[in-house]
Scaffold this active site. Structure first.
Site, PDB file in Angstrom:
ATOM      1  N   ARG A  38      95.469  74.282   1.106  1.00  0.00           N
ATOM      2  CA  ARG A  38      95.023  74.381   2.491  1.00  0.00           C
ATOM      3  C   ARG A  38      96.037  73.805   3.459  1.00  0.00           C
ATOM      4  O   ARG A  38      96.165  74.255   4.585  1.00  0.00           O
ATOM      5  CB  ARG A  38      93.700  73.626   2.666  1.00  0.00           C
ATOM      6  CG  ARG A  38      92.555  74.206   1.883  1.00  0.00           C
ATOM      7  CD  ARG A  38      91.370  73.305   1.926  1.00  0.00           C
ATOM      8  NE  ARG A  38      91.721  72.055   1.234  1.00  0.00           N
ATOM      9  CZ  ARG A  38      90.856  71.145   0.850  1.00  0.00           C
ATOM     10  NH1 ARG A  38      89.590  71.286   1.114  1.00  0.00           N
ATOM     11  NH2 ARG A  38      91.246  70.063   0.212  1.00  0.00           N
ATOM     12  N   HIS A  76      87.004  79.171  -1.798  1.00  0.00           N
ATOM     13  CA  HIS A  76      87.151  79.346  -3.251  1.00  0.00           C
ATOM     14  C   HIS A  76      87.133  80.830  -3.610  1.00  0.00           C
ATOM     15  O   HIS A  76      87.955  81.298  -4.410  1.00  0.00           O
ATOM     16  CB  HIS A  76      85.992  78.665  -4.004  1.00  0.00           C
ATOM     17  CG  HIS A  76      85.984  77.181  -3.927  1.00  0.00           C
ATOM     18  ND1 HIS A  76      84.866  76.469  -3.574  1.00  0.00           N
ATOM     19  CD2 HIS A  76      86.949  76.262  -4.184  1.00  0.00           C
ATOM     20  CE1 HIS A  76      85.134  75.184  -3.610  1.00  0.00           C
ATOM     21  NE2 HIS A  76      86.397  75.029  -3.970  1.00  0.00           N
ATOM     22  N   LYS A 115      80.907  61.264 -12.070  1.00  0.00           N
ATOM     23  CA  LYS A 115      80.448  61.652 -10.734  1.00  0.00           C
ATOM     24  C   LYS A 115      79.165  62.463 -10.838  1.00  0.00           C
ATOM     25  O   LYS A 115      79.024  63.301 -11.709  1.00  0.00           O
ATOM     26  CB  LYS A 115      81.493  62.527 -10.033  1.00  0.00           C
ATOM     27  CG  LYS A 115      82.637  61.804  -9.421  1.00  0.00           C
ATOM     28  CD  LYS A 115      83.479  62.798  -8.641  1.00  0.00           C
ATOM     29  CE  LYS A 115      84.500  62.111  -7.776  1.00  0.00           C
ATOM     30  NZ  LYS A 115      85.314  63.094  -7.056  1.00  0.00           N
ATOM     31  N   SER A 147      84.530  71.547   0.101  1.00  0.00           N
ATOM     32  CA  SER A 147      83.150  71.412  -0.370  1.00  0.00           C
ATOM     33  C   SER A 147      82.487  70.150   0.164  1.00  0.00           C
ATOM     34  O   SER A 147      81.315  70.156   0.516  1.00  0.00           O
ATOM     35  CB  SER A 147      83.111  71.406  -1.900  1.00  0.00           C
ATOM     36  OG  SER A 147      83.478  72.644  -2.412  1.00  0.00           O
TER      37      SER A 147
END
Length: 170
Positions: free
Chosen positions: A101, A28, A52, A138
């Site tokens: 990614r 990040h 969440k 993460s």
């Protein structure tokens, strides 16, 4: 537009880096720092998802991001709930920057980018992740930390400290 030296006004180039940042990783930070070198103002916005429960609360994530981006004077940290494009419209931000990614990230992010462009005229800049961080997520960091693995090379030192405190307390 006339250049400022000829009596015109300069346009401030603004970009948004949205995400959950639970926790913020070196990947990040790589994207944020590179974006900070390309734009005059960068807003890093932590997404609030009421459905969440993350490892870290929104305020904790915002604080960690503020600490690790303190060296970039043109970066500010905020939180938001709702559609990213609504945040962009309210704050007059024309560009969303997203790190990619792998090709699998592109498939999903392209759909989001096209939807955001169609809904609000907000463009998306895809920035390839530094290969050093191409595997980093993460969720993986949290899982490794939960089982006592070494994540010291994956997150900034302040995040590592909080991650250890949080996962050892569980």
């Amino acid at each position: 537009m006339k250049p400022p030296s000829e009596g015109g006004t300069a346009t401030v180039r603004r970009a948004l880096c949205p995400g959950s940042f639970d926790p913020v990783t070196n990947g990040h930070i790589d994207i944020i720092s590179r974006t900070a070198h390309l734009y005059d103002e960068v807003v890093v916005a932590v997404f609030v998802n009421q459905s969440k429960s993350g490892l870290f609360g929104v305020d904790e994530r915002r604080d960690m991001l503020a600490e690790v981006t303190a060296e970039y004077p043109n970066v500010t940290i905020d939180t938001f709930e709702g559609l990213v494009v609504d945040y962009c419209k309210v704050h007059d931000i024309p560009v969303i920057v997203k790190g990619l990614r792998a090709v699998s990230d592109f498939d999903y992010e392209l759909q989001m980018a096209q939807m955001n462009r169609g809904l609000a005229g907000v463009d998306t800049l895809f920035m390839p992740t530094n290969p050093e961080y191409s595997f980093l997520a993460s969720s993986l960091v949290k899982e490794i930390a939960k089982w006592g693995g070494d994540v010291s090379s994956l997150v900034p030192p302040n995040v590592l400290k909080r991650l250890k405190e949080r996962t050892q307390a569980s």
